[in-house]
Design a protein around this motif. Structure first.
Motif, short mmCIF file in Angstrom:
data_model
loop_
_atom_site.label_atom_id
_atom_site.label_comp_id
_atom_site.label_asym_id
_atom_site.label_seq_id
_atom_site.Cartn_x
_atom_site.Cartn_y
_atom_site.Cartn_z
N PRO A 166 55.27 9.57 75.55
CA PRO A 166 55.70 9.67 74.15
C PRO A 166 55.91 11.12 73.73
O PRO A 166 55.26 12.02 74.24
CB PRO A 166 54.52 9.05 73.37
N LEU A 167 56.87 11.29 72.82
CA LEU A 167 57.20 12.64 72.34
C LEU A 167 56.09 13.16 71.44
O LEU A 167 55.79 12.54 70.43
CB LEU A 167 58.48 12.54 71.51
N PRO A 168 55.47 14.27 71.77
CA PRO A 168 54.48 14.84 70.85
C PRO A 168 55.17 15.34 69.58
O PRO A 168 56.38 15.52 69.57
CB PRO A 168 53.88 16.01 71.63
N ALA A 169 54.38 15.56 68.54
CA ALA A 169 54.96 16.04 67.30
C ALA A 169 55.73 17.34 67.57
O ALA A 169 55.22 18.23 68.24
CB ALA A 169 53.86 16.31 66.28
N PRO A 170 56.97 17.42 67.08
CA PRO A 170 57.76 18.63 67.29
C PRO A 170 57.07 19.83 66.65
O PRO A 170 56.37 19.68 65.66
CB PRO A 170 59.08 18.34 66.58
N GLN A 171 57.27 20.98 67.25
CA GLN A 171 56.59 22.17 66.74
C GLN A 171 57.59 23.24 66.31
O GLN A 171 58.60 23.42 66.96
CB GLN A 171 55.72 22.77 67.82
N ILE A 172 57.23 23.92 65.26
CA ILE A 172 58.00 25.09 64.86
C ILE A 172 57.28 26.28 65.46
O ILE A 172 56.07 26.35 65.45
CB ILE A 172 58.00 25.24 63.33
N GLN A 173 58.05 27.23 65.98
CA GLN A 173 57.42 28.45 66.48
C GLN A 173 56.91 29.28 65.32
O GLN A 173 57.51 29.30 64.25
CB GLN A 173 58.45 29.27 67.25
N ILE A 207 58.17 33.75 67.81
CA ILE A 207 59.61 34.06 67.78
C ILE A 207 59.83 35.52 68.18
O ILE A 207 60.74 35.85 68.94
CB ILE A 207 60.19 33.78 66.36
N ARG A 208 58.94 36.39 67.67
CA ARG A 208 59.06 37.82 68.01
C ARG A 208 58.86 38.03 69.52
O ARG A 208 59.55 38.85 70.14
CB ARG A 208 58.02 38.64 67.21
N MET A 209 57.92 37.27 70.08
CA MET A 209 57.67 37.40 71.52
C MET A 209 58.87 36.91 72.32
O MET A 209 59.25 37.50 73.32
CB MET A 209 56.41 36.63 71.92
N GLU A 210 59.47 35.81 71.86
CA GLU A 210 60.65 35.28 72.56
C GLU A 210 61.81 36.29 72.50
O GLU A 210 62.56 36.45 73.47
CB GLU A 210 61.07 33.94 71.95
N ARG A 227 70.72 51.02 69.75
CA ARG A 227 69.64 50.96 68.75
C ARG A 227 68.42 51.77 69.21
O ARG A 227 68.24 51.98 70.42
CB ARG A 227 69.20 49.51 68.53
N LYS A 228 67.62 52.19 68.20
CA LYS A 228 66.32 52.80 68.55
C LYS A 228 65.25 51.71 68.55
O LYS A 228 64.43 51.62 69.44
CB LYS A 228 65.95 53.86 67.51
N THR A 229 65.27 50.88 67.49
CA THR A 229 64.20 49.90 67.29
C THR A 229 64.79 48.57 66.82
O THR A 229 65.72 48.56 66.01
CB THR A 229 63.23 50.38 66.18
N ILE A 230 64.22 47.49 67.29
CA ILE A 230 64.58 46.17 66.77
C ILE A 230 63.93 46.02 65.40
O ILE A 230 62.75 46.33 65.22
CB ILE A 230 64.07 45.05 67.71
N VAL A 231 64.73 45.54 64.44
CA VAL A 231 64.18 45.30 63.09
C VAL A 231 64.07 43.78 62.92
O VAL A 231 65.03 43.11 62.54
CB VAL A 231 65.08 45.94 62.01
N PHE A 232 62.90 43.27 63.22
CA PHE A 232 62.70 41.82 63.27
C PHE A 232 62.71 41.20 61.87
O PHE A 232 63.28 40.12 61.64
CB PHE A 232 61.37 41.52 63.95
N GLY A 233 62.07 41.91 60.92
CA GLY A 233 61.85 41.35 59.58
C GLY A 233 60.38 41.48 59.27
O GLY A 233 59.56 41.65 60.18
N GLU A 234 60.04 41.43 57.99
CA GLU A 234 58.63 41.59 57.63
C GLU A 234 58.34 40.93 56.30
O GLU A 234 59.24 40.70 55.49
CB GLU A 234 58.24 43.08 57.57
N LYS A 257 76.20 36.34 67.13
CA LYS A 257 75.95 35.05 67.77
C LYS A 257 74.59 34.96 68.48
O LYS A 257 73.83 34.02 68.23
CB LYS A 257 77.10 34.70 68.72
N PRO A 258 74.24 35.92 69.35
CA PRO A 258 72.93 35.79 70.01
C PRO A 258 71.75 36.03 69.08
O PRO A 258 70.63 35.60 69.36
CB PRO A 258 72.98 36.87 71.11
N CYS A 259 72.00 36.69 67.96
CA CYS A 259 70.92 37.00 67.01
C CYS A 259 70.62 35.80 66.11
O CYS A 259 69.48 35.62 65.65
CB CYS A 259 71.37 38.18 66.14
N ASN A 260 71.65 35.02 65.85
CA ASN A 260 71.56 33.96 64.85
C ASN A 260 70.42 32.95 65.09
O ASN A 260 69.69 32.61 64.14
CB ASN A 260 72.91 33.24 64.79
N PRO A 261 70.21 32.49 66.33
CA PRO A 261 69.12 31.51 66.53
C PRO A 261 67.76 32.05 66.10
O PRO A 261 66.91 31.29 65.65
CB PRO A 261 69.15 31.25 68.03
N PHE A 262 67.57 33.36 66.23
CA PHE A 262 66.26 33.93 65.87
C PHE A 262 66.07 33.94 64.36
O PHE A 262 64.98 33.66 63.86
CB PHE A 262 66.11 35.33 66.49
#
Ligand code: URA
Length: 230
Positions: free
Chosen positions: A42-49, A54-57, A70-77, A146-151
């Motif tokens: 059975p499918l376990p409950a879906p999880q949100i990261q 997400i930062r680790m991925e 770039r010098k630094t990734i600006v992930f968000g805060e 495009k590659p940034c959008n999923p994050f």
């Protein structure tokens, strides 16, 4: 708006609609380990990261050519449970140096805008459509968005804000999948997958056009009112 940006914006819209249908509480991002096996467990409950996951991925991302300059990734805060999220275009010089969103002159104005509705920066979450600074602050290109959008989508799913304030033309048009001018878009809420999106002028635009600050104040008052019931 070119086809790639339209496609990415379409992905975002479809995804947010999907979140709504799913009831937003229990959401996707099923990890590899959670996928059903061939034996049909059975499918376990879906999880949100979480934001940390997400930062680790994202890692020391090399998914687009901006990693070379770039010098630094600006992930968000900000608050991982924020009811209000701000999304800008992409890091500029100061953000690239510090690795934090909206810390330059435009950022200082954004901080004042946030405080004008009696919130602090730490109460909201601040991110951008792209996480790395384009050289000379040129507009982000489709193969960079495009590659940034999923994050960004995963960050939205993790935070589950009630309201997203889209800062400026680029963020507003990307999030709403439209070519309509920011002057026509601003000042109204757009429901995308149960999240209310309020486009307004970018703080950098306000630095050049201070007479438009009044419009942003009107938009922020609507956000503050909406937050009372969020
Ligand atoms: N402009 C943006 O759109 N984002 C930032 O983080 C800084 C300036």
């Amino acid at each position: 708006m070119n086809d790639s940006i339209r496609e990415i914006a379409g992905d975002l819209k479809a995804y947010l609609e999907y979140l709504k249908e799913m009831g937003i509480d229990e959401l996707p991002f099923i990890k590899e380990a959670d996928k059903p096996t061939k034996r049909g467990q059975p499918l376990p409950a879906p999880q949100i990261q979480t934001l940390t996951e997400i930062r680790m991925e994202l890692g020391e991302c090399t998914r687009c050519k901006l990693h070379g300059t770039r010098k630094t990734i600006v992930f968000g805060e900000g608050n991982p449970n924020a009811k209000l999220m701000f999304i800008g275009e992409g890091p500029g010089f100061d953000e690239d140096v510090q690795g934090r969103p909206f810390v330059g002159k435009a950022g200082q104005l954004l901080t004042k805008i946030i405080e004008a509705i009696n919130l602090r920066r730490e109460d909201v979450y601040i991110a951008n459509i792209i996480k790395c600074r384009p050289p000379q602050n040129r507009n982000p290109e489709p193969d960079e968005i495009k590659p940034c959008n999923p994050f960004l989508l995963k960050q939205i799913a993790a935070i589950r804000p009630k309201i997203i304030c889209a800062l400026g033309t680029f963020a507003a048009q990307s999030l709403l999948q439209t070519e309509t001018k920011i002057s026509a878009l601003r000042g109204k809420f757009y429901d995308v997958g149960g999240i209310k999106i309020m486009p307004t002028y970018h703080p950098a635009f306000l630095l050049r056009n201070p007479e438009r600050k009044r419009d942003v104040w009107e938009d922020m008052k609507k956000i503050a009112e909406e937050l009372k019931t969020a």
